[in-house]
Design a protein around this motif. Sequence first.
Motif, PDB file in Angstrom:
ATOM      1  N   VAL A  19       1.736  -3.460   2.944  1.00 44.20           N
ATOM      2  CA  VAL A  19       1.873  -4.011   1.758  1.00 44.20           C
ATOM      3  C   VAL A  19       1.246  -3.216   0.636  1.00 44.20           C
ATOM      4  O   VAL A  19       1.609  -3.138  -0.441  1.00 44.20           O
ATOM      5  CB  VAL A  19       1.024  -5.567   2.017  1.00 44.20           C
ATOM      6  CG1 VAL A  19       0.963  -6.057   0.684  1.00 44.20           C
ATOM      7  CG2 VAL A  19       1.986  -6.418   2.712  1.00 44.20           C
ATOM      8  N   GLN A  22       3.327  -0.623  -0.454  1.00 41.71           N
ATOM      9  CA  GLN A  22       4.505  -1.134  -1.476  1.00 41.71           C
ATOM     10  C   GLN A  22       3.710  -1.520  -2.919  1.00 41.71           C
ATOM     11  O   GLN A  22       4.415  -1.271  -3.857  1.00 41.71           O
ATOM     12  CB  GLN A  22       5.241  -2.233  -0.624  1.00 41.71           C
ATOM     13  CG  GLN A  22       5.661  -1.709   0.481  1.00 41.71           C
ATOM     14  CD  GLN A  22       6.328  -2.809   1.244  1.00 41.71           C
ATOM     15  OE1 GLN A  22       6.170  -4.119   1.247  1.00 41.71           O
ATOM     16  NE2 GLN A  22       7.318  -2.644   2.460  1.00 41.71           N
ATOM     17  N   GLY A  24       4.084  -3.393  -4.968  1.00 45.51           N
ATOM     18  CA  GLY A  24       4.871  -4.474  -5.714  1.00 45.51           C
ATOM     19  C   GLY A  24       4.885  -5.735  -5.232  1.00 45.51           C
ATOM     20  O   GLY A  24       5.297  -6.690  -5.746  1.00 45.51           O
ATOM     21  N   ASP A  25       4.823  -5.730  -3.893  1.00 50.02           N
ATOM     22  CA  ASP A  25       4.886  -7.036  -3.082  1.00 50.02           C
ATOM     23  C   ASP A  25       3.582  -7.877  -3.186  1.00 50.02           C
ATOM     24  O   ASP A  25       3.784  -9.010  -2.485  1.00 50.02           O
ATOM     25  CB  ASP A  25       5.236  -6.762  -1.491  1.00 50.02           C
ATOM     26  CG  ASP A  25       6.556  -6.038  -1.254  1.00 50.02           C
ATOM     27  OD1 ASP A  25       7.497  -6.432  -2.358  1.00 50.02           O
ATOM     28  OD2 ASP A  25       6.871  -5.419  -0.389  1.00 50.02           O
ATOM     29  N   MET A  26       2.638  -7.482  -3.699  1.00 50.88           N
ATOM     30  CA  MET A  26       1.425  -8.021  -3.847  1.00 50.88           C
ATOM     31  C   MET A  26       0.961  -8.454  -5.221  1.00 50.88           C
ATOM     32  O   MET A  26       1.115  -7.659  -6.166  1.00 50.88           O
ATOM     33  CB  MET A  26       0.361  -6.791  -3.284  1.00 50.88           C
ATOM     34  CG  MET A  26      -1.030  -7.548  -3.176  1.00 50.88           C
ATOM     35  SD  MET A  26      -2.252  -5.968  -2.614  1.00 50.88           S
ATOM     36  CE  MET A  26      -1.363  -5.247  -1.549  1.00 50.88           C
TER      37      MET A  26
END
Length: 615
Positions: A19, A22, A24-26
């Motif tokens: 996570v 990435q 951007g997923d957070m």
Amino acid sequence: MTESNGSDAPDRPDQTERVVEQGGDMPDWEKRFRAPRVSLPDWAEDAPDRSLFVSNATGTYELYAWDRSTGEQRQVTDRPNGTTDGVLSPDGEWIWWFDDKDGDEFGVWRRQRFSGGEDDLAAPGLDPSYPAGLALGRDGRTAVVGRSTDEDGTTVHLVRTGEPPVEIYRHRESAGVGDLSHDGALIAVEHTEHGDAMHSALRVLRPDGTTVAELDDTKGGTEELGLEVLGFAPVAGDTRLLVGHQRRGRWEPMVWDVATGEETDLDLELPGDVSAEWYPDGTGLLIAHGFEARGELFRYDLAERRLVKIPTPRGAVSGATARPDGSVEYLWSSAAEPPVVRSTAGGVVLDPPGMKSPGSVPVEDVWVEGPGGRIHALVQKPAGAAGPLPTVFDIHGGPTWHDSDSFAAGPAAWVDHGYAVVRVNYRGSTGYGRAWTDALKHRVGLIELEDIAAVREWAIESGLADPDRLILTGGSWGGYLTLLGLGTQPDAWALGIAAVPVADYVTAYHDEMEALKAMDRTLLGGTPEEVPERFAASSPITYVDQVKAPVYISAGVNDPRCPIRQIENYVRRLQDRGAVHEVYRYDAGHGSLVVDERIKQVRLELDFAQRHLGR
């Protein structure tokens, strides 16, 4: 009613790492907690290329060694609940760090070579205790270790490698090691033998424990004034000690020659509280000035008695240090911009790799007339939002602390979720003069809540806050004020969220560490047996039956400051009357140094607010 013992495991490490990569997923609020950050590096006086700092780079706050000459950094400590209490020896050879058990703050000092290796017991012969200061000698083999226990009060020991520790000071009241002189011949101790834990006196000792000099501003006047050790001059044979005093109603520095008794008043024309440290050559002082929630820096030339401002951006300076080349490194942030270690020589000193923290919204200053004078509050709200808004009153701990225009991930998370956030520097807060800080004696908690109530009325009347969607929250002393406010102002708050709070003041007094017992005796004028009516008036459990709002409480099961037993007493009273409440217990002390755990706590708080308050 929901309860949790904190046994739920956080996301598996591989999931967390994925996570983070990435990004951007957070959500932004979580990124602010996860983004790597560093403390202001501490450097060795005789080896300035060697530094020690704290970072959360692994997901837990730990100590790191940094060799500036090579750029090499390495993690020094690695414990499940984190480590932040460390000291670098003046020769740069050793890192001392405090080893407690799961955040209970009761333990021993260990040391590790700067270059790495096994950890050794740093002071063999000293039993575990609460720390009460540490000063390391330039010879590489001498340390002055302060200890606090319920049985012995405060003791100070001289520790030399290969020799048994020698006790040089002992008293039942709280005390602490201030500093050790450049040549190791003088030891400065702050003590409260007079019984007022809020105002220390100073004693300078020789290594054999005999007294060289005394400085005590608690005697001879109608008001007791405090003193603090800021450091001996960093020059061989120099007997000057930099001291903080309150003689003009605020904290400011002076120079005290402990050999001659001469006191040199700097007479600084600055309106707020002032602290200082020596420049490495002893010719000047680095002045840190805090005023109305912001900080600034100056250089004071001792020979010319001249003050020169050091340019820094508007915001909060959380720490600063002068380097041998004359440059100044400082940790700066604002409510809108994340913290960064900068140098007056230019650029960023230490920039951790990895994800960068998103910013937040700037803070607005508000002044409200209150029962004890003008109250300063800091307000944040979602960009472009118009009131009335659901509003969080986020109350700081201490009580001798203050909120500032500094970056804070907790308030920013509330703003991201559509709330306005109000932080109040109530009476008892630092940074507004001694009278403001000392005002809460005897009517503890109730005075602070009078100021919070005044700001609450302003927030409603100004159109900022929706009176039906007001949350009272805080941690430590802020958690205490949250529970006390829910009981004494039951119609004022729609929701209460208290982290590591004082909930049952009498039980808390009997279970807490000795230094805090001394503080409570000062604040309330005695023990629970001597002034039972004051403890009752200031204890949240006295008013638990008046609480109307849903209550969320989180607590560390190893907390020595706000112990778990007194929280359980309060929770049982809520249970007995069927009050809406939730409790989260976790395996740590007075808060957590583990990023996953902190995120979990914030997520639980946000969820509690959403379920019971809506938006």
